[in-house]
Design a protein around this motif. Structure first.
Motif, mmCIF file in Angstrom:
data_model
loop_
_atom_site.group_PDB
_atom_site.id
_atom_site.type_symbol
_atom_site.label_atom_id
_atom_site.label_comp_id
_atom_site.label_asym_id
_atom_site.label_seq_id
_atom_site.Cartn_x
_atom_site.Cartn_y
_atom_site.Cartn_z
ATOM 1 N N VAL A 71 11.976 -13.805 4.297
ATOM 2 C CA VAL A 71 11.469 -12.503 3.859
ATOM 3 C C VAL A 71 10.081 -12.246 4.441
ATOM 4 N N MET A 72 9.285 -13.308 4.580
ATOM 5 C CA MET A 72 7.982 -13.163 5.229
ATOM 6 C C MET A 72 8.132 -12.567 6.625
ATOM 7 N N ARG A 73 9.109 -13.051 7.378
ATOM 8 C CA ARG A 73 9.332 -12.515 8.727
ATOM 9 C C ARG A 73 9.869 -11.078 8.657
ATOM 10 N N LEU A 74 10.792 -10.817 7.753
ATOM 11 C CA LEU A 74 11.327 -9.464 7.601
ATOM 12 C C LEU A 74 10.208 -8.459 7.339
ATOM 13 N N PHE A 75 9.237 -8.840 6.533
ATOM 14 C CA PHE A 75 8.165 -7.933 6.143
ATOM 15 C C PHE A 75 7.055 -7.816 7.188
ATOM 16 N N ASN A 76 6.971 -8.775 8.117
ATOM 17 C CA ASN A 76 5.806 -8.817 8.995
ATOM 18 C C ASN A 76 6.107 -8.763 10.488
ATOM 19 N N GLU A 77 7.340 -8.982 10.878
ATOM 20 C CA GLU A 77 7.718 -8.867 12.288
ATOM 21 C C GLU A 77 8.079 -7.411 12.601
ATOM 22 N N ASP A 78 7.806 -6.978 13.825
ATOM 23 C CA ASP A 78 8.083 -5.586 14.210
ATOM 24 C C ASP A 78 9.551 -5.225 14.010
ATOM 25 N N ALA A 79 10.455 -6.136 14.384
ATOM 26 C CA ALA A 79 11.886 -5.855 14.233
ATOM 27 C C ALA A 79 12.261 -5.698 12.761
ATOM 28 N N GLY A 80 11.610 -6.459 11.913
ATOM 29 C CA GLY A 80 11.868 -6.352 10.481
ATOM 30 C C GLY A 80 11.387 -5.021 9.923
ATOM 31 N N LYS A 81 10.207 -4.597 10.342
ATOM 32 C CA LYS A 81 9.685 -3.315 9.872
ATOM 33 C C LYS A 81 10.567 -2.161 10.342
ATOM 34 N N THR A 82 11.054 -2.249 11.587
ATOM 35 C CA THR A 82 11.953 -1.206 12.101
ATOM 36 C C THR A 82 13.225 -1.141 11.273
ATOM 37 N N TYR A 83 13.780 -2.298 10.949
ATOM 38 C CA TYR A 83 15.014 -2.338 10.158
ATOM 39 C C TYR A 83 14.771 -1.732 8.775
ATOM 40 N N LEU A 84 13.673 -2.070 8.136
ATOM 41 C CA LEU A 84 13.367 -1.519 6.815
ATOM 42 C C LEU A 84 13.206 -0.003 6.886
ATOM 43 N N SER A 85 12.590 0.468 7.956
ATOM 44 C CA SER A 85 12.439 1.914 8.137
ATOM 45 C C SER A 85 13.801 2.588 8.247
ATOM 46 N N GLU A 86 14.737 1.959 8.956
ATOM 47 C CA GLU A 86 16.087 2.508 9.093
ATOM 48 C C GLU A 86 16.819 2.561 7.752
ATOM 49 N N LEU A 87 16.455 1.659 6.849
ATOM 50 C CA LEU A 87 17.052 1.661 5.512
ATOM 51 C C LEU A 87 16.471 2.755 4.628
ATOM 52 N N GLY A 88 15.392 3.382 5.117
ATOM 53 C CA GLY A 88 14.763 4.447 4.345
ATOM 54 C C GLY A 88 13.548 4.027 3.553
ATOM 55 N N VAL A 89 13.064 2.813 3.794
ATOM 56 C CA VAL A 89 11.847 2.369 3.104
ATOM 57 C C VAL A 89 10.665 3.190 3.609
ATOM 58 N N ASN A 90 9.849 3.666 2.693
ATOM 59 C CA ASN A 90 8.703 4.499 3.027
ATOM 60 C C ASN A 90 7.748 3.784 3.978
ATOM 61 N N LYS A 91 7.243 4.522 4.978
ATOM 62 C CA LYS A 91 6.357 3.935 5.977
ATOM 63 C C LYS A 91 5.115 3.321 5.350
ATOM 64 N N ASP A 92 4.540 4.006 4.355
ATOM 65 C CA ASP A 92 3.337 3.482 3.697
ATOM 66 C C ASP A 92 3.624 2.156 3.002
ATOM 67 N N VAL A 93 4.820 2.036 2.419
ATOM 68 C CA VAL A 93 5.208 0.782 1.774
ATOM 69 C C VAL A 93 5.334 -0.324 2.808
ATOM 70 N N ILE A 94 5.974 -0.019 3.924
ATOM 71 C CA ILE A 94 6.169 -1.018 4.977
ATOM 72 C C ILE A 94 4.838 -1.540 5.481
ATOM 73 N N GLU A 95 3.879 -0.661 5.663
ATOM 74 C CA GLU A 95 2.572 -1.066 6.183
ATOM 75 C C GLU A 95 1.783 -1.908 5.179
ATOM 76 N N ARG A 96 2.167 -1.846 3.915
ATOM 77 C CA ARG A 96 1.450 -2.603 2.887
ATOM 78 C C ARG A 96 2.156 -3.900 2.520
ATOM 79 N N LEU A 97 3.281 -4.194 3.147
ATOM 80 C CA LEU A 97 4.011 -5.415 2.811
ATOM 81 C C LEU A 97 3.232 -6.679 3.162
#
Length: 365
Positions: free
Chosen positions: A201-227
Motif C-alpha cells: 500500500v505504501m507503493r500504491l500511495f507513493n509511486e506515480d503508477a499507483g497515483k495514476t491508478y487511484l485517479s482512474e478509480l475516481g479518488v480526488n486529486k487532493d486526497v492522492i497528493e496527501r497520501l
C-alpha cells in the motif's frame, strides 16, 4: 526534579520516533541527549538524529527488538551512573497521560464537529507501540461509553494476538512485549496486520503508477497528493480500521477514528528498497495492490477479547517488567485489580500544569 540538564544526559530509548522527539526537546533546552534505537530502523531516522546533534546508540535487531533497547539502558546506567537519566516511554505514565488529556480532547473536538445526529463512534484504533497513543482510548471511553478500543500490531510479531514474536517492518509500533503503561482491561479487539500489505500500500500511495491508478478509480486529486502523510505505521492503522469495519459489518453511521502516526518523510529509503526487491511499479501492480490489500482486505487475524484474553495479555507484563526490569509484582496486580490504578495515573494533567506554571514563574518565564 529528577533531571539536571547541566550535568546529565537525557536517554531516550525508542524504536525511532520517541527518541527523535526527545532529542529535539533536548536540543531546544540546550542539553545533551542519547538516542537509543534498533540498527535496522530507516536510514532517515539516523540521518535526522545526526543533524540534531544527539549521541546515537544502535542496538541489534529491528522494530520488534525492544528488549535489546532496555538492555542498553541498563548498561548505560551501570557505566555512567548518575550522569544519565533514562526516560523510558514504555513505563512513563506521562506518556499515556498526555494522550489521555490532549489527544483524546482533540479527537473529541473533531468528532463533535463531524458526527451527524444518527452517527456514533464505534471504535478508536491505534497501534500499541509504547501504549501512549492508545491511552487516548481510556478518555474516549469515558466520553463515548459504548465504543471499542482496537489495538493493532504486526502479524509477523503477534504478541497480543497469540503471544507471538518475530521481526517486522511496520516501523514505530514496538512489539514483543506489553508496555507497563498499557491499560489492557480497556482493550476490546486486537488486529494483526501483515507488514507485506503495508509495504504494498505504501507503493500504491507513493509511486506515480499507483497515483495514476487511484485517479482512474475516481479518488480526488487532493486526497492522492496527501497520501504521503501516511507512513508505514499510519498505513497499518488504516488497514486495521478496514479490517475492523468489515468484521463488524459497519454502516455509514458507524464511525471509526484512527491516527496517521507518521509520514513518508522517514521512509524514502524503504521505497528504494522495495523497488530493488520487486522491480519498477506498474499500473498492473497498482491494480493488484488495490484489490488485494484494500478493496479485498480480509477479516482474518482479528480477535474480540474476552476477560480471559485480556488477563492473558496483561500477564505477559510479568516477564518483561517484573523478571527483567525489576518492577513490583504487587503493582502489576494493582493494575489489574485496583479500579482506581489507571485513573489515578491518567488524571494528573492539571497537577502537572500547575507544577509547570510554578517552575516557569520561578525561572522568570
Amino acid at each position: 526534579g529528577g533531571f539536571d540538564p547541566t550535568t546529565q544526559k537525557a536517554v531516550w530509548p525508542s524504536t525511532g520516533n520517541y527518541c527523535r522527539g526527545g532529542a529535539y526537546d533536548a536540543a531546544l533546552l540546550g542539553c545533551e541527549s542519547v538516542a537509543i534505537l534498533p540498527q535496522e530502523m530507516s536510514r532517515e531516522r539516523f540521518d535526522w538524529l545526526k543533524k540534531i546533534g544527539s549521541e546515537i546508540i544502535a542496538t541489534p535487531g529491528c522494530e520488534s527488538n525492544v528488549k535489546e533497547i532496555y538492555d542498553k539502558c541498563w548498561e548505560l546506567k551501570k557505566e555512567r551512573g548518575d550522569k544519565v537519566v533514562i526516560l523510558n516511554q514504555f513505563d512513563e505514565f506521562g506518556n499515556c497521560m498526555w494522550h489521555y488529556a490532549v489527544t483524546a480532547s482533540a479527537i473529541d473536538e473533531v468528532l463533535r464537529s463531524q458526527l451527524g445526529p444518527k452517527d456514533h463512534l464505534f471504535a478508536y484504533i491505534s497501534a500499541t507501540g509504547s501504549a501512549g497513543t492508545i491511552g487516548a482510548g481510556d478518555r474516549l471511553k469515558e466520553l463515548y461509553p459504548h465504543m471499542k478500543v482496537v489495538a493493532s500490531e504486526a502479524l509477523q510479531c503477534p504478541t497480543l494476538y497469540n503471544n507471538g514474536y518475530g521481526a517486522h517492518r511496520i516501523e514505530g509500533i514496538g512489539d514483543k512485549h506489553i508496555p507497563w503503561i498499557h491499560n489492557v482491561k480497556n482493550t476490546d479487539v486486537v488486529t494483526a496486520i501483515d507488514d507485506e500489505a503495508c509495504m504494498h500500500v505504501m507503493r500504491l500511495f507513493n509511486e506515480d503508477a499507483g497515483k495514476t491508478y487511484l485517479s482512474e478509480l475516481g479518488v480526488n486529486k487532493d486526497v492522492i497528493e496527501r497520501l504521503s502523510l501516511m507512513g508505514i505505521s499510519g498505513i497499518g492503522n488504516m488497514l486495521s480500521a478496514v479490517k475492523t469495519a468489515k468484521h463488524f459489518e459497519l454502516t455509514e453511521r458507524d464511525v471509526l477514528f484512527t491516527i496517521f502516526t507518521d509520514s513518508m518523510e522517514m521512509y524514502g529509503s524503504r521505497l528504494d528498497e522495495e523497488r530493488a526487491r520487486l522491480g519498477a511499479y506498474s499500473h498492473e501492480k497498482a491494480a493488484v495492490d488495490w484489490n488485494r490489500h484494500l478493496a479485498g482486505f480480509g477479516t482474518d487475524h482479528l480477535q474480540e477479547l474476552t476477560y480471559a484474553d485480556r488477563k492473558r495479555i496483561h500477564n505477559l507484563k510479568y516477564f518483561t517488567w517484573v523478571e527483567q526490569q525489576g518492577k513490583d509484582v504487587a503493582e502489576l496486580n494493582a493494575q489489574w485489580y485496583d479500579r482506581e490504578y489507571f485513573p489515578n495515573h491518567l488524571r494528573r494533567a492539571d497537577e502537572y500544569d500547575r507544577m509547570i506554571a510554578e517552575f516557569n514563574k520561578e525561572v522568570g518565564l
